[in-house]
Motif scaffolding. Sequence first.
Motif, mmCIF file in Angstrom:
data_model
loop_
_atom_site.group_PDB
_atom_site.id
_atom_site.type_symbol
_atom_site.label_atom_id
_atom_site.label_comp_id
_atom_site.label_asym_id
_atom_site.label_seq_id
_atom_site.Cartn_x
_atom_site.Cartn_y
_atom_site.Cartn_z
ATOM 1 N N GLY A 195 0.763 -1.236 -0.295
ATOM 2 C CA GLY A 195 -0.075 -0.057 -0.694
ATOM 3 C C GLY A 195 0.800 1.300 0.430
ATOM 4 N N PHE A 196 1.744 1.656 -0.653
ATOM 5 C CA PHE A 196 2.829 2.444 -0.465
ATOM 6 C C PHE A 196 2.445 3.092 -2.548
ATOM 7 N N GLN A 197 2.175 4.453 -1.573
ATOM 8 C CA GLN A 197 1.954 5.178 -2.298
ATOM 9 C C GLN A 197 3.527 5.963 -3.373
ATOM 10 N N LYS A 198 3.834 6.404 -2.965
ATOM 11 C CA LYS A 198 4.669 6.526 -3.496
ATOM 12 C C LYS A 198 6.279 6.677 -2.236
ATOM 13 N N MET A 199 7.508 6.971 -3.317
ATOM 14 C CA MET A 199 8.167 6.242 -2.064
ATOM 15 C C MET A 199 10.256 6.981 -2.721
ATOM 16 N N VAL A 200 10.520 7.641 -1.392
ATOM 17 C CA VAL A 200 12.065 8.021 -2.536
ATOM 18 C C VAL A 200 12.672 7.438 -1.574
ATOM 19 N N ILE A 201 14.889 7.013 -2.419
ATOM 20 C CA ILE A 201 15.626 6.260 -2.366
ATOM 21 C C ILE A 201 16.701 6.809 -1.947
ATOM 22 N N GLN A 202 17.072 6.645 -1.158
ATOM 23 C CA GLN A 202 18.736 7.168 -1.255
ATOM 24 C C GLN A 202 19.794 6.280 -1.532
ATOM 25 N N ALA A 203 20.169 7.313 -2.762
ATOM 26 C CA ALA A 203 21.137 6.824 -3.483
ATOM 27 C C ALA A 203 22.750 7.105 -2.623
ATOM 28 N N ALA A 204 23.783 6.181 -3.440
ATOM 29 C CA ALA A 204 25.182 6.603 -2.544
ATOM 30 C C ALA A 204 25.762 7.575 -3.703
ATOM 31 N N PRO A 205 26.747 8.329 -2.566
ATOM 32 C CA PRO A 205 27.599 9.485 -4.314
ATOM 33 C C PRO A 205 28.521 8.380 -4.749
ATOM 34 N N GLY A 206 28.643 9.301 -6.269
ATOM 35 C CA GLY A 206 29.269 8.418 -7.183
ATOM 36 C C GLY A 206 28.906 7.342 -7.577
ATOM 37 N N THR A 207 27.227 6.895 -7.700
ATOM 38 C CA THR A 207 26.962 6.177 -8.518
ATOM 39 C C THR A 207 25.753 5.878 -9.481
ATOM 40 N N LEU A 208 25.209 7.409 -9.385
ATOM 41 C CA LEU A 208 24.260 7.736 -10.430
ATOM 42 C C LEU A 208 25.376 9.234 -11.496
ATOM 43 N N ALA A 209 24.760 9.066 -12.548
ATOM 44 C CA ALA A 209 25.044 10.143 -13.418
ATOM 45 C C ALA A 209 23.753 11.315 -13.902
ATOM 46 N N LEU A 210 24.095 12.536 -13.127
ATOM 47 C CA LEU A 210 23.253 13.511 -13.930
ATOM 48 C C LEU A 210 23.197 14.608 -15.471
ATOM 49 N N THR A 211 21.953 14.176 -15.838
ATOM 50 C CA THR A 211 22.244 15.417 -16.852
ATOM 51 C C THR A 211 22.732 16.844 -16.804
ATOM 52 N N PRO A 212 23.432 17.898 -17.547
ATOM 53 C CA PRO A 212 23.796 19.381 -17.078
ATOM 54 C C PRO A 212 22.974 19.476 -16.148
#
Length: 830
Positions: free
Chosen positions: A274-291
Amino acid sequence: MEVADAQGQATAATLGAQETVAVGMVEDAGFLMMLSSNLYSNQQLAMIREVLCNAWDANIEAGNIDTPLRITITESFELIIQDAGFGIPKEKFASVYGVYGGSTKKTNKAVTGGFGLGAKSPWAYVESFRVINQNQGTKTVYNLTKASVETGGLPAIQTVMSVPTEESGLTVKIQLQEEHVEQICLYIRYIVMHGDMNATFMREGHTEEPQVLAKLDLDPTPGSYDVNSERWYERYMGQHRLFVRYGAVIYPMLMTPGTTDAARLLLEFMEIVGFQKMVIQAAPGTLALTPSRESLSSSKMTENGITDLVVSLVARIEQDIIDKIPGAVARAIEKLQSGISRYHTLEDRASLTGFIEPHAVNRYLTNRIGAAKFAKYQRALSEAEQAGFKRHNVFNNKAATTAYHKLRTRIRGTSWQSVLQLKMAFARHFILRPLSRVFLANQALLNPQQMYHAKRFFWAGAVTKWQPLMNTVEVEEFDRIKTLIDRPTVFVTSRTRKLQKSIECYPEMSMVERPNTWVYKIEPRDKKKDAIVKAFTDAGMTVVDLTLNHDWDDGAAEVQEENERRNANRVKPVLAAAPTVTSKPGNALMSLTNVYDDEGNRKMDIYRIKQMKANLKTTDTPLFYIEADYVSSSGSLGSFGNYTDLSQEEKDHGVVVRNGVEKNMAIKRGAVIVDKYLGRKLFDAVQTPALATYLTKHRLGGVEEQFNVQPKHIELLQYLGIKLPGYDKLHVDAELERLYLRFMNVKVSTFGHYLSLSVDDLAPLFKLADLKLEEPAFVKTVQKLRRDEMIGRMLFAFSDPLDMIKKYPDRKAAIKSLVMSAMKGTQDEQ
């Protein structure tokens, strides 16, 4: 945060190459503006996010996370963001603010920046902004312009002044547009929350002291999560269910072929619990972002990072829920044992999972994946439910209590015939046997054929010692039989008219939700009445003699009133001449102010109104009356008015009549029924010229009701700066609006009924009901704009067109031009 860099990748040599030319970046004003203005889809959000994140990064680098960022919006709508960092060395300031791609954070995982673009983000919103830099004992004020004559139209950094200082840190000042302030305030609160930033916010003219902004308080450990989206989610974040916090910013989770399978697994589990939305903590240096840092970049690194994060998260969430099960079940058992559930019948069973909280644990246990774990606690929950039933269903008679509890256990799973026999046996032993003893002890005085069982105040059949109520007492409903066992009551009466009303008004019965009682019917003027009353009383039963007058007996009062109307010239009935047990109310009548507070809320229930005697505000000169049974809890007075519409004199001298005697007293003193009084008042008020003028010339509500021009359409055109001829003459007159709505909620024929008016008398009201607002000049223009094939689809088809345009303020002028062009075409058609 650490940014992926081409320098860290492999290099290659090309066999046979003759000449190599390095690729560079053109120094062009248009290209540089693309990097600031057109880089972001939401310029306001980008500006606030980038400046706040840079300020918080400065606090982190200086080790000052306990010192809050100071955010202020002045009365002149200037946004000021001040950090407690080290500031920027003078020799590096130009590279930070003047070089696109220049950043000191590219390899720092502890902070949010890294692309060398965020410091310039205010240019996406304003032509220029100021930065006050305090570093190494010098305070320098810079003006940063998007285009400068001195630099050939390129962005420029202009030094305004420098003075000595003992402080350090950076302050950014940006001039806001007034219409953007509310939205920017929203962005500030959510960005600070998402980044768990320590910040205070002061809006001059609205708050006297800076407010400490709320934090998300999400554990920074990778894989931590939060599902309380009511706190951290806002519409501008998009219609997503999964979000990732990376650095100090929350992003929608990247959905690509490489992440879909993992995300689907998590979404399926969210559906289960029954979770509607969720935010998850990511580790530094594991993802890339758009400029632009508005979303996660679709790269192999990001896909791998998200997949690893999500796969391990499902197991972690399930384990978190499993860890909460023992405590949740223990609390549910405690609630079930307390008897918090309502048990109206023997067959009622409280839900074993109904009190298990939080909701996710409940959903998990009631799903097939948690069925095995629920089975471990099912017996304890069932025993707690039975204990709650026993706690809730208790008679004064201990033997009856024990038998009733056993009866519930015995009837479960048996046939309906067996259930009926068990219930009848209980009724015979604890209800009918005591009653039969009374008749057997008084055979010469009492006749079983005259004894009735009143269930919900309806006749339910005769009681005899040979057929003792087997088909009339419903044993399964505890609240019904409790009164028959604990305090059996007999109403002795010589009438059947309004008997239900009399039983309902009896003070001891009116406080019981579903009372059952006995009625013994005698003949009028029965000489054995006193002996009959004594026989029941001696048997320990409560006896109510309805042949006497009681001040609470509205049933008798209504019978008397009917008799008086039917036999106005005849001798009064015997009922009126009967001896009185308690005194009638005094000569003064109860004012409405006893019943309602100033907001028109009823202060007590109808039973208390009828019983109230002390501390009454009374009047001897009533203007109108309302019967107690028709006193509304919402303040409505009959068909025509509300308590809040009355003058103070009308509140003081409007009265509540609680019986026929008080009603006659009010009429004799000149009072009329409330509908006649307020009907005449409304009839006279609505015929004033002011109301007709308001309805035809000035009523703003008529624009939407008659012409379907909604407020959002008007607000949209006003925002675009388009004139609306005739709109300035429209307004809302609260008093006339309330009068008109009161009139429209009443049928015109109702006036005729209560005021004895003819069709000719009602003609002005029929005319008033047909009055419409004369069409203002701008209405036709708005309607044709909405029907315009391009403008209609572009603007009027949206549920919130103004919000859509505000997201793209740089396109406002173009949209206005299109609308003006369409309007010109509309005028040409006219």
